[in-house]
Design a protein around this motif. Structure first.
Motif, mmCIF file in Angstrom:
data_model
loop_
_atom_site.group_PDB
_atom_site.id
_atom_site.type_symbol
_atom_site.label_atom_id
_atom_site.label_comp_id
_atom_site.label_asym_id
_atom_site.label_seq_id
_atom_site.Cartn_x
_atom_site.Cartn_y
_atom_site.Cartn_z
ATOM 1 N N VAL A 164 -5.160 -3.281 -3.515
ATOM 2 C CA VAL A 164 -3.910 -4.002 -3.235
ATOM 3 C C VAL A 164 -4.244 -5.439 -2.846
ATOM 4 C CG1 VAL A 164 -2.005 -4.193 -1.582
ATOM 5 C CG2 VAL A 164 -2.568 -1.970 -2.574
ATOM 6 N N CYS A 200 -7.156 -2.249 0.893
ATOM 7 C CA CYS A 200 -6.656 -3.630 0.921
ATOM 8 C C CYS A 200 -7.483 -4.546 1.810
ATOM 9 C CB CYS A 200 -5.200 -3.654 1.374
ATOM 10 S SG CYS A 200 -4.983 -3.214 3.107
ATOM 11 N N CYS A 230 0.846 -1.208 0.000
ATOM 12 C CA CYS A 230 0.000 0.000 0.000
ATOM 13 C C CYS A 230 0.879 1.255 0.000
ATOM 14 C CB CYS A 230 -0.909 0.031 1.235
ATOM 15 S SG CYS A 230 -2.210 -1.206 1.219
ATOM 16 N N VAL A 239 -4.317 4.567 3.737
ATOM 17 C CA VAL A 239 -4.185 3.106 3.687
ATOM 18 C C VAL A 239 -5.405 2.574 4.429
ATOM 19 C CG1 VAL A 239 -2.847 1.102 4.446
ATOM 20 C CG2 VAL A 239 -1.654 3.169 3.628
ATOM 21 N N ARG A 259 2.495 1.833 -3.279
ATOM 22 C CA ARG A 259 1.531 2.357 -4.263
ATOM 23 C C ARG A 259 1.341 3.866 -4.083
ATOM 24 N NH1 ARG A 259 1.630 -0.813 -8.401
ATOM 25 N NH2 ARG A 259 0.523 -2.753 -8.208
ATOM 26 N N ALA A 309 -5.324 3.701 -0.939
ATOM 27 C CA ALA A 309 -5.066 2.275 -1.186
ATOM 28 C C ALA A 309 -6.038 1.456 -0.343
ATOM 29 C CB ALA A 309 -3.623 1.929 -0.828
#
Ligand SMILES: NC(=O)c1ccc[n+]([C@@H]2O[C@H](COP(=O)([O-])OP(=O)(O)OC[C@H]3O[C@@H](n4cnc5c(N)ncnc54)[C@H](OP(=O)(O)O)[C@@H]3O)[C@@H](O)[C@H]2O)c1
Length: 339
Positions: free
Chosen positions: A273, A248, A140, A224, A143, A246
């Motif tokens: 992600v 995930c 993350c 994140v 990215r 990001a």
């Protein structure tokens, strides 16, 4: 070797469709035939493992089963020239611990394409302090950086802050010079989060903001997110012009109740992600960073080291949202058979 017995956590479904977890003896020759047999020294507990250990058929189709999506250890036998006996290796993701017997055992048997040589500069134990959760956090962060988020642009928000992914993301972002804002549901964890490098701690309600709003005040250069749902929606709505989010995880929800306005009015980027099927070349690059310039010195502060016998209790704690940071399962002393 084939008849060698070893210990493993086995999840079984009983007649009442309840899932029971016990540490049992297994035999190496009963493992699925693979190209690389690994004596596991350390594994780690991830959210997906807790789901597999609790009978979640979206993760694991058939039981009895041994979960554990992470394993780090030493090659005990190899049918390929790529690896030889004694090599220190990591195996994470793919179908390990989901539908292939996983790392909550002294041995795993896996295809060579799933195996990564441990980089120098990091120990087997440290690789499992990071594990899939930390590797996902690192992906993350990578990215965000590769899409242009820099420390001078403003704070980065981390949700699910005390979790495995969240806590490692905080430590890594702080190490790389970012101002880290966090969201947690655990009031008792504020000191823990500050020690990892968080400078701001929000409640879930504060971070979610007004649920019906299309946009919120611009606050985050990057995000994140490990939880999904209203919190991810709130984070996207409060991401500043050109920022990057990001996504995930779905610890709270798989839903994402937003409009297109953050994208078409603020040009923000939402990026997904995944670690399970992350290509090997990318795994190698990220692990090299984690062993080198991204090496974390606070891993001991966020890790609890447990034995195979303690795992059942920690799975219950994780399912109840009571765990904090990373949990490493130490398999080195289980039968004294470690190579
Ligand atoms: N994409 C991938 O490859 C990948 C890899 C690893 C993990 N994941 C996913 O990422 C998520 C986090 O994994 P993890 O290993 O960090 O799990 P974890 O250690 O169990 O942490 C999850 C954290 O989320 C927060 N949380 C839980 N329920 C919540 C709720 N209802 N609302 C808001 N926050 C909530 C809690 O943090 P606070 O108490 O601090 O708020 C909890 O500690 C999971 O969904 C997991 O499946 C995805």
């Amino acid at each position: 070797m084939e008849q060698r017995r070893f210990k493993a956590l086995v999840v079984r479904e009983d007649e009442e469709q309840q899932f029971q977890r016990t540490v049992e003896e297994r035999r190496v020759d009963k493992l699925l035939p693979g190209e690389v047999l690994i004596r596991v020294h350390f594994s780690s507990l991830n959210y997906k493992d807790a789901l597999s250990a609790n009978g979640n058929r979206g993760v694991t189709k058939n039981y009895p089963h041994t979960p554990g999506i992470d394993a780090a250890g030493v090659v005990a036998a190899s049918a390929t020239a790529q690896f030889k006996e004694g090599d220190e290796v990591i195996c994470m993701g793919y179908d390990l611990g989901m539908n292939v017997p996983g790392g909550f055992a002294e041995y795993i048997s896996v295809p060579s394409e799933w195996v990564l040589s441990k980089p120098t500069g990091i120990s087997l134990y440290e690789t499992m302090q990071i594990g899939t959760a930390g590797f996902t956090a690192a992906q993350c962060v990578e990215r965000l950086i590769s899409l242009g988020v820099r420390p001078d642009q403003g704070p980065v928000l981390v949700t699910g802050a005390t979790g495995g992914v969240g806590s490692t993301a905080i430590a890594l972002l702080a190490k790389l010079g970012f101002q880290v804002a966090t969201v947690t549901g655990k009031e008792s964890a504020h000191t823990f989060l500050k020690e990892l490098g968080a400078v701001k701690i929000l409640t879930r309600k504060q971070a979610t903001g007004r649920v019906g709003a299309a946009l919120l005040r611009e606050r985050w250069a990057g995000v994140v997110d490990t939880v999904g749902g209203d919190l991810l929606a709130g984070a996207i709505k409060a991401t500043q012009y050109g920022g990057v989010v990001a996504s995930c995880g779905n610890a709270a929800s798989g839903d994402l109740p937003i409009t297109v306005y953050p994208f078409i009015l603020r040009g923000i980027c939402l990026i997904g992600v995944d670690s399970a099927n992350c290509p090997m070349i990318r795994r190698e690059e990220i692990w090299q960073e984690l062993a080198d310039s991204w090496r974390l010195t606070v891993l001991d502060d966020l890790t609890t080291r447990i034995s195979l016998d303690q795992l059942n209790q920690f799975i219950e704690n994780m399912l109840a949202g009571r765990t904090k940071g990373r949990i490493v399962v130490d398999l080195t002393g289980v039968t004294g058979a470690a190579t």
